[in-house]
Design an enzyme around this catalytic site. Structure first.
Site, short mmCIF file in Angstrom:
data_model
loop_
_atom_site.label_atom_id
_atom_site.label_comp_id
_atom_site.label_asym_id
_atom_site.label_seq_id
_atom_site.Cartn_x
_atom_site.Cartn_y
_atom_site.Cartn_z
N GLU A 171 0.84 -1.21 0.00
CA GLU A 171 0.00 0.00 0.00
C GLU A 171 0.87 1.26 0.00
O GLU A 171 0.57 2.23 -0.70
CB GLU A 171 -0.92 0.00 1.23
CG GLU A 171 -2.01 -1.06 1.15
CD GLU A 171 -2.84 -1.18 2.41
OE1 GLU A 171 -3.97 -1.67 2.30
OE2 GLU A 171 -2.37 -0.80 3.50
N LYS A 192 -13.10 6.48 11.59
CA LYS A 192 -11.65 6.46 11.40
C LYS A 192 -11.01 7.81 11.77
O LYS A 192 -9.79 7.91 11.88
CB LYS A 192 -11.31 6.14 9.93
CG LYS A 192 -11.94 4.86 9.40
CD LYS A 192 -11.37 3.65 10.05
CE LYS A 192 -11.95 2.33 9.60
NZ LYS A 192 -11.90 2.04 8.19
C1 5RP Z 1 -5.19 -2.81 4.86
C2 5RP Z 1 -5.51 -1.41 5.21
C3 5RP Z 1 -6.94 -1.00 5.11
O1 5RP Z 1 -7.05 0.01 4.17
C4 5RP Z 1 -7.39 -0.52 6.47
O2 5RP Z 1 -7.18 -1.57 7.40
C5 5RP Z 1 -8.86 -0.12 6.46
O3 5RP Z 1 -9.64 -1.24 6.22
P1 5RP Z 1 -11.22 -1.17 6.08
O4 5RP Z 1 -11.53 -0.35 4.88
O5 5RP Z 1 -11.61 -2.63 5.94
O6 5RP Z 1 -11.76 -0.56 7.35
O7 5RP Z 1 -4.68 -0.60 5.54
O8 5RP Z 1 -3.84 -3.13 5.10
#
Ligand code: 5RP
Length: 225
Positions: free
Chosen positions: A102, A120
């Site tokens: 990522e 978040k």
């Molecule tokens: C994966 C990530 C995801 O983007 C992060 O955990 C958010 O996940 P979600 O959209 O399922 O809440 O960093 O490595």
């Protein structure tokens, strides 16, 4: 209201004909990828570059043509989720274990867009344990050095077996009581031998698509950099 769907689908507005698109990992960007798949079926021509094997599989299922780094010079836009977003638009990522790919894709993108449901958004990063990807060799020592930086590393496990990333590495989920200077912590962690990278994404996100308390979509933009 499905917040993840709202913000995930909103992000496709930033994807234009002919673009190379970094495809993130997780349950929010799932909606972005699924919607992009529908647009591709309707004639949109894009190429995707996935941040995980899980996303690669999804992109193939929904019909997004994929490319790899040896076929492109840059990524136009990358779209991904986050585990925490602060007021400076800095992030904790890696809850899904895909943080290294990522970060490589976010860094290569002209515009890195984050889709984040309202839960978040935080004042200060660190309630979510920070994922740190480490090579298996000597991980006991690596754990000791992370402790010296104030973290409490927990080896991520699946049914008692260490979780392996797509790169074959381990993840430590590290509680830090207080991440006051996230940029310093990102650098200090990455100086530890054995640490491959960590889930602090500092000054990388250009646009955050999220929701306010009234559940309205809010677009936050980084003003410089
Ligand atoms: C994966 C990530 C995801 O983007 C992060 O955990 C958010 O996940 P979600 O959209 O399922 O809440 O960093 O490595």
């Amino acid at each position: 209201m499905n917040e993840k769907k709202e913000v995930g689908e909103k992000a496709v507005e930033y994807v234009k004909e002919g673009m190379v698109v970094g495809l993130g990992t997780g349950s929010t960007v799932f909606y972005t990828i699924t919607k992009l798949g529908k647009l591709v079926q309707q004639g949109l021509s894009i190429k995707g570059i996935p941040t995980s094997k899980q996303t690669e599989k999804l992109a193939i299922e929904v019909g997004i043509p994929l490319v790899s780094f040896n076929e492109i010079n840059q990524i136009d836009v990358a779209i991904d989720g986050a585990d925490e977003v602060n007021r400076d638009l800095d992030l904790i990522k890696g809850g899904g274990g895909a943080l290294l790919r990522e970060k490589i894709i976010a860094k290569a993108a002209k515009t890195f867009i984050v889709v984040a449901d309202s839960h978040k958004n935080v004042d200060k990063l660190g309630s979510f344990p920070l994922p740190v990807e480490v090579v298996p060799f000597g991980f006991e020592m690596t754990s000791k050095y992370i402790r010296e930086l104030g973290g409490s590393p927990q080896l991520r496990q699946n049914n008692g077996i260490p979780f392996r990333t797509d790169n074959g590495n381990y993840i430590f989920d590290c509680s830090f009581s207080n991440i006051t200077f996230p940029g310093d912590l990102e650098r200090e962690l990455n100086l530890i031998p054995g640490v491959v990278d960590n889930g602090l994404f500092i000054a990388m996100a250009k646009i955050i698509i999220t929701l306010n308390k009234d559940k309205e979509i809010v677009i936050k933009k980084r003003s410089v950099g």
